[in-house]
Design a protein around this motif. Structure first.
Motif, mmCIF file in Angstrom:
data_model
loop_
_atom_site.group_PDB
_atom_site.id
_atom_site.type_symbol
_atom_site.label_atom_id
_atom_site.label_comp_id
_atom_site.label_asym_id
_atom_site.label_seq_id
_atom_site.Cartn_x
_atom_site.Cartn_y
_atom_site.Cartn_z
ATOM 1 N N LYS A 294 16.979 -13.964 -16.461
ATOM 2 C CA LYS A 294 18.231 -12.244 -15.821
ATOM 3 C C LYS A 294 16.774 -11.405 -16.731
ATOM 4 O O LYS A 294 16.760 -10.965 -17.632
ATOM 5 C CB LYS A 294 19.079 -12.041 -16.979
ATOM 6 C CG LYS A 294 20.364 -12.997 -16.278
ATOM 7 C CD LYS A 294 21.481 -13.014 -17.535
ATOM 8 C CE LYS A 294 22.151 -14.093 -16.809
ATOM 9 N NZ LYS A 294 23.566 -13.972 -18.010
ATOM 10 N N ASP A 295 15.917 -11.431 -16.087
ATOM 11 C CA ASP A 295 14.963 -10.348 -16.289
ATOM 12 C C ASP A 295 14.768 -8.712 -16.508
ATOM 13 O O ASP A 295 14.026 -8.402 -17.278
ATOM 14 C CB ASP A 295 13.467 -11.227 -15.187
ATOM 15 C CG ASP A 295 13.504 -12.331 -15.238
ATOM 16 O OD1 ASP A 295 12.428 -12.621 -16.593
ATOM 17 O OD2 ASP A 295 12.842 -13.087 -14.596
ATOM 18 N N GLU A 296 15.595 -8.553 -15.405
ATOM 19 C CA GLU A 296 16.079 -7.381 -15.668
ATOM 20 C C GLU A 296 16.347 -7.038 -16.818
ATOM 21 O O GLU A 296 16.463 -5.624 -17.358
ATOM 22 C CB GLU A 296 17.180 -6.874 -14.627
ATOM 23 C CG GLU A 296 17.006 -5.264 -14.781
ATOM 24 C CD GLU A 296 15.813 -4.565 -13.441
ATOM 25 O OE1 GLU A 296 15.036 -3.621 -13.890
ATOM 26 O OE2 GLU A 296 15.585 -5.473 -12.270
ATOM 27 N N GLN A 297 17.519 -7.168 -17.393
ATOM 28 C CA GLN A 297 18.322 -7.284 -18.500
ATOM 29 C C GLN A 297 16.787 -7.181 -20.383
ATOM 30 O O GLN A 297 17.465 -6.672 -20.866
ATOM 31 C CB GLN A 297 18.774 -8.196 -18.967
ATOM 32 C CG GLN A 297 20.335 -7.809 -17.952
ATOM 33 C CD GLN A 297 21.419 -8.828 -18.235
ATOM 34 O OE1 GLN A 297 21.727 -9.551 -17.245
ATOM 35 N NE2 GLN A 297 22.712 -8.525 -18.818
ATOM 36 N N LEU A 299 13.578 -7.464 -20.353
ATOM 37 C CA LEU A 299 12.462 -6.037 -19.933
ATOM 38 C C LEU A 299 12.945 -4.980 -20.624
ATOM 39 O O LEU A 299 12.389 -4.587 -21.447
ATOM 40 C CB LEU A 299 12.966 -5.272 -18.587
ATOM 41 C CG LEU A 299 11.329 -4.442 -18.250
ATOM 42 C CD1 LEU A 299 10.177 -5.470 -18.577
ATOM 43 C CD2 LEU A 299 11.551 -4.174 -16.703
ATOM 44 N N SER A 322 8.398 -10.669 -17.180
ATOM 45 C CA SER A 322 9.488 -9.872 -16.676
ATOM 46 C C SER A 322 8.828 -9.253 -15.791
ATOM 47 O O SER A 322 9.643 -9.240 -14.988
ATOM 48 C CB SER A 322 10.339 -9.435 -17.541
ATOM 49 O OG SER A 322 10.781 -11.091 -18.639
ATOM 50 N N ALA A 323 8.577 -8.173 -16.442
ATOM 51 C CA ALA A 323 8.084 -6.949 -15.410
ATOM 52 C C ALA A 323 6.957 -7.619 -13.487
ATOM 53 O O ALA A 323 7.329 -7.088 -12.864
ATOM 54 C CB ALA A 323 7.216 -6.177 -15.658
ATOM 55 N N LEU A 326 9.394 -9.194 -11.149
ATOM 56 C CA LEU A 326 9.904 -7.720 -10.992
ATOM 57 C C LEU A 326 9.619 -7.003 -10.280
ATOM 58 O O LEU A 326 9.851 -6.363 -8.674
ATOM 59 C CB LEU A 326 10.608 -7.412 -12.385
ATOM 60 C CG LEU A 326 12.238 -8.341 -13.368
ATOM 61 C CD1 LEU A 326 12.553 -6.937 -14.282
ATOM 62 C CD2 LEU A 326 13.472 -8.330 -12.342
ATOM 63 N N ARG A 328 7.291 -5.399 -11.201
ATOM 64 C CA ARG A 328 6.568 -3.650 -11.745
ATOM 65 C C ARG A 328 5.483 -3.753 -12.100
ATOM 66 O O ARG A 328 5.576 -3.473 -13.670
ATOM 67 C CB ARG A 328 8.212 -3.272 -12.892
ATOM 68 C CG ARG A 328 9.422 -3.518 -12.257
ATOM 69 C CD ARG A 328 9.529 -2.537 -11.269
ATOM 70 N NE ARG A 328 9.585 -1.115 -12.519
ATOM 71 C CZ ARG A 328 10.385 -0.669 -14.064
ATOM 72 N NH1 ARG A 328 11.630 -1.367 -14.328
ATOM 73 N NH2 ARG A 328 10.429 0.199 -14.514
#
Length: 695
Positions: A294-297, A299, A322-323, A326, A328
């Protein structure tokens, strides 16, 4: 000038020089003896420091006393100023000279003997590796900010000892939930996991509030008997001192477990003195989310942690990872320079681990990762993650023999860890040593029957022999292990059907898997299946526009190498060389050798499609020098066939036949790709026949 000469003469008359020489020689002998004797009695370091300080302070006192008093055969006399009739007795002077010279010679000889004489090498006791699990702290304060932060601080502190490794708490949570749903990783839960994983010690902590102050206590508990092996407690005057108290507890526990270097270790002290408790709390929550995918959360929580404490290097590192997952890139580019600047605030072990993550996942520089993890395991021989990541780095560098060697070391140190047996099994599979792969897979399933990737070597070995029934049976067993196993088994079944030429049946299987992956929000698996569906459509001769749309959908979900290379191959098959060239340009701009090798391969296949066979061969040979991967060797063989160099083609195809384990998952991500070997036997037999034909 005359006054100075008179003063020096007076110093000589009063024998100040001799007295000073005697003092220095005597003190030197005393300190040399003390250096040898004191450690025998385990005397504290402050004793030696005190002796040196007293000796330094005593020097001017000795000089003053030598000026004021004369020591002679008749006793100690008060010195008086010399007049013109005063003389120095030669015999007494000579005797004192001999004494001074003798003392200095003894001091010098003793110093030379102590410092340069041959000594037996000091053999430090090599401590056996210790693995322990940190249980959830019992928090009686009701303050949620402490949850997770204390456990993380204790883990970091305890791992400063080279022979101690803390078992990953997120993994422990997963194991516990598989044993007993909704169970908590308290003392009893941690003992349950430890018994299953062969972990000998559990650390159980408690936090109490006393007015505005806090008391932190930690006990080391034997997993099997439940006996308390040691207990320590510390007090904190306020909330800001709690992490520091945990750090002191970690030092006490390390000493109790046998670390003799605790007093001299201040490495990473910032962990407990400068990091905000609130930042640590957010960091721990982010770590859990990231490990659950759950990398969005995650982050958002990493960003919160670094906003609270901009000097928190670990949080910046987690943010960067995490970025990166994703896509980013702007955050990745901001975070990693900060991480590298803040490495000194971490413990030495964490510095190596963080650098390893950077080299492996960001720079994709396998050689630097190997160098980094080699140093890590040299300094921390019990670091299971270090050994495991070293093996993985060798694997990603296509050094399968070295990966096997390092993987074997991990299972020898930690023989009860299913993941390490599974990894060792997969390294053997990629090296096409199917017998060894299956033997390790058996051990993995004995330790954990639900370890879904353990079934991959069975399927690979069966397909290498053309036994689709056995491969199907392996995938069916994999599907029974849980959601992740079912998703991977679905991919494997579809891959096997595509290999056997049943494209329509493969599409049907894929559609079922895609529905399940979509419901589970498994984007990576869904992207893979969409790309495989496009492959099935190419085999079935479907409309080009539909195929291109399906490829685009997949690439929008994942831009991984394992997605882009298949897309480029299909573009070339469809005559869309421009789109394939775009992918080659993207891959060619990367530092990773395999990505650049695939870029050259794609460019070569475009040349081959334009009947520029020799130019294609040149590029493919360049690609092999960058990364000797199966798919490039396969297409080099095909290019040789096109150029009617059949002897060379046979050599390449024969090599491919010997590397079917690697072909089973071309992109080294444990995702089946055996379909790409479908035409290998026909190509080999055709090239062999053409090579021997007189026409």
């Amino acid at each position: 000038m005359l006054g100075m000469k008179k003063f020096i003469k007076e110093l000589r008359r009063r024998q100040v020089f001799r007295a000073t020489g005697l003092y220095i020689g005597g003190v030197w002998i005393m300190l040399q003896v003390a250096e040898v004797i004191l450690p025998v009695y385990d005397t504290p370091d402050w004793v030696m420091r005190t002796m040196i300080t007293v000796a330094i302070i005593g020097a001017p006192i000795a000089i003053v006393l030598a000026w004021l008093f004369d020591v002679s055969a008749t006793g100690i006399h008060r010195e008086t100023a010399a007049d013109a009739t005063d003389t120095v007795h030669v015999s007494t002077s000579r005797k004192v000279d001999f004494i001074v010279i003798g003392v200095l010679l003894v001091a010098l000889s003793g110093s030379l003997f102590v410092n340069f004489s041959p000594r037996e090498p000091v053999i430090l006791e090599e401590l056996d590796p210790v693995t322990l699990l940190v249980a959830n702290f019992e928090n009686s304060t009701g303050e949620t900010v402490f949850e997770g932060a204390l456990e993380q601080a204790l883990t970091i502190g305890i791992e400063e000892s080279s022979f101690i490794t803390a078992f990953d708490r997120t993994t422990a949570d997963r194991i516990l939930n598989s044993i007993s749903e909704n169970a908590v990783l308290d003392g009893e839960g941690a003992r349950l996991v430890s018994a299953r994983e062969g972990i000998g010690i559990v650390l159980v902590g408690r936090l109490n509030a006393d007015g505005g102050k806090y008391e932190v206590a930690v006990a080391a508990v034997d997993t099997e008997s439940g006996e308390e092996l040691a207990r320590f407690s510390e007090r904190a005057n306020d909330k800001s001192e709690v992490l520091g108290a945990v750090g002191e507890l970690a030092r006490n526990l390390r000493e109790e477990l046998g670390d003799v270097n605790v007093d001299g270790s201040a490495d990473g002290e910032e962990t407990f003195t400068t990091i905000s408790l609130e930042a640590m709390h957010d960091y721990v929550r982010a770590q859990r989310l990231a490990r659950d995918g759950k990398d969005e959360q995650a982050l958002g929580l990493y960003q919160s942690a670094v906003a609270i404490d901009p000097q928190f290097g670990r949080a910046w590192s987690g943010l960067a990872v995490s970025a990166n997952k994703l896509g980013r890139t702007e955050l990745v580019d901001e975070a990693w320079p900060r991480v590298l600047k803040l490495l000194e605030g971490m413990t030495e072990r964490e510095r190596y681990r963080t650098a390893g993550v950077y080299y492996s996942l960001v720079a994709r520089n396998s050689q630097k990762a190997i160098e980094n993890y080699t140093k890590l395991v040299e300094k921390y021989p019990a670091d299971d993650a270090g050994h495991n990541n070293l093996a993985f780095s060798y694997f990603m560098a296509l050094k399968f023999d070295k990966a096997l060697e390092a993987g074997k070391k991990v299972v020898e140190i930690y023989p009860t860890r299913p993941m390490y047996h599974a990894n060792y099994s997969l390294y053997a599979m990629y090296a096409s040593d199917f017998e060894a792969a299956i033997a390790e897979a058996d051990k993995t399933l004995e330790l954990n029957p639900e370890y879904h990737k353990a079934y991959l070597p069975y399927a690979a070995a069966a397909l290498a022999k053309g036994n689709t029934d056995a491969a199907k049976a392996a995938y069916e067993k994999m599907a029974e292990t849980g959601a992740r196993g079912a998703s991977l088994a679905n991919t494997g079944m579809a891959d096997m059907l595509l290999w056997s030429g049943a494209a329509a049946a493969a599409e049907t299987v894929l559609l079922d898997g895609m529905k399940t992956d979509a419901a589970a929000a498994n984007k990576r698996a869904l992207a893979t299946k969409k790309m495989m569906r496009a492959y099935a459509w190419v085999q079935q001769g479907k409309d080009t526009a539909e195929i291109v749309a399906q490829i685009a959908e997949s690439l929008a979900m994942s831009s991984s190498t394992s997605n882009r290379v298949p897309a480029a191959l299909m573009y070339i098959d469809l005559g869309l060389n421009e789109q394939a060239a775009d992918i080659a340009a993207e891959l060619g701009g990367k530092l990773d050798l395999q990505q650049r090798a695939y870029a050259k391969m794609i460019e070569a296949l475009i040349l081959r499609s334009n009947e520029q066979y020799l130019a294609a061969i040149d590029l493919l040979q360049e690609a092999v020098t960058l990364a000797d991967v199966w798919l490039i060797r396969y297409h080099l063989g095909r290019a040789y066939v096109s150029a009617e160099h059949f002897t060379e083609a046979v050599s390449e195809f024969t090599m491919c036949k010997g590397r079917l384990g690697e072909a089973y998952s071309l992109f080294l991500d444990d995702t089946p790709t055996f379909r790409y070997t479908a035409g290998l036997d026909q190509l080999l037999s055709g090239a062999t026949e053409s090579m021997t034909s007189p026409f």
